[in-house]
Design an enzyme around this catalytic site. Sequence first.
Site, PDB file in Angstrom:
ATOM      1  N   LEU A 138       6.356  11.983 -11.813  1.00 15.44           N
ATOM      2  CA  LEU A 138       5.361  12.418 -10.846  1.00 15.44           C
ATOM      3  C   LEU A 138       5.657  13.896 -10.638  1.00 15.44           C
ATOM      4  CD1 LEU A 138       5.546   9.535  -8.204  1.00 15.44           C
ATOM      5  CD2 LEU A 138       3.588  10.087  -9.656  1.00 15.44           C
ATOM      6  N   ASP A 139       4.631  14.738 -10.673  1.00 13.08           N
ATOM      7  CA  ASP A 139       4.918  16.161 -10.502  1.00 13.08           C
ATOM      8  C   ASP A 139       5.475  16.432  -9.105  1.00 13.08           C
ATOM      9  OD1 ASP A 139       2.751  16.821  -8.672  1.00 13.08           O
ATOM     10  OD2 ASP A 139       1.390  16.783 -10.370  1.00 13.08           O
ATOM     11  N   GLU A 140       5.979  17.614  -8.916  1.00 11.99           N
ATOM     12  CA  GLU A 140       6.676  17.965  -7.673  1.00 11.99           C
ATOM     13  C   GLU A 140       5.824  17.723  -6.430  1.00 11.99           C
ATOM     14  OE1 GLU A 140       9.082  21.830  -5.809  1.00 11.99           O
ATOM     15  OE2 GLU A 140       7.986  22.039  -7.687  1.00 11.99           O
ATOM     16  N   LYS A 141       4.526  17.969  -6.533  1.00 11.62           N
ATOM     17  CA  LYS A 141       3.651  17.836  -5.365  1.00 11.62           C
ATOM     18  C   LYS A 141       3.093  16.430  -5.196  1.00 11.62           C
ATOM     19  CE  LYS A 141       2.338  22.667  -5.253  1.00 11.62           C
ATOM     20  NZ  LYS A 141       1.256  23.647  -5.341  1.00 11.62           N
ATOM     21  N   SER A 142       3.370  15.542  -6.156  1.00 11.52           N
ATOM     22  CA  SER A 142       2.909  14.155  -6.056  1.00 11.52           C
ATOM     23  C   SER A 142       4.025  13.293  -5.491  1.00 11.52           C
ATOM     24  CB  SER A 142       2.483  13.644  -7.431  1.00 11.52           C
ATOM     25  OG  SER A 142       1.396  14.407  -7.910  1.00 11.52           O
TER      26      SER A 142
END
Length: 195
Positions: free
Chosen positions: A52-56
Site C-alpha cells: 500500500l503506498d505511503e498515503k494509503s
Amino acid sequence: MNLSSNKHKHYIIYKPYGVLSQFQSNAKKEQSKKFLGSLFDFPEGSMSIGRLDEKSEGLLLITTDGKMSDFVNSQKVDKEYYAQVNGDISIEAIEKLKSGIEIGFSGKKYITKPCEVFKLNEIPDLPIRSKKIRDDRHGPTSWISITINEGKFRQVRKMTSAVGFSTLRLVRIRVGTIQLGNMNIGDVVETELNL
C-alpha cells in the site's frame, strides 16, 4: 487456498497512513520515513504481501512464506478498497471504472481490467486518519468500493483520477476472504492465511 505451514508466520495488519509497506530502504530520501518494523517485532524473513503506498492505509498481509506472497500477488486474489473521492462521483464515471480505463504506468499507457465498482450509500465506519482530510465545506466528497485483482503502482488512485474524481483517502478492506473488520489503525494480528 491454504498454503500455510507450521514453520511460517502470517500476520494481518492495519497499515497506518504515512508508513511505508516495507521493512527498510536504502534510499536516502526514505531514511526518515516510518517502516513496518515500527508497528511490531516481526520475525526474520518477514515480507509484506503486495504494498500500500505511503498515503494509503488498511489491510496488509505480512508473511515469512514466499509462496504465499506469490499466490496473493497473482491475479487470482481480489483486493477490495474503499476510496473517498473528490466530488459526488457520477454513474458514468463508475461505469468507466468498471469497464476498464486507460492509466499511465512506467511511462506507458495501460488499460485496467474490468472490475467491480459501486458507490457507497453511507460513509464507511473507519478509524479517524492521523492526517486530517478536507471536509465537505470545501465541496462534496463521495465513497466508492472498488475490487481489483491486479496491483499496478498507485492503480486505484490513477483510475479515479482518470475519470475526474481524485482519491482523497484510500483504505484496503479485503484481500481474498480476509477482511479488515474492526481492526484499529496500527493493529497487528498473527493468523493463518486461508484465502
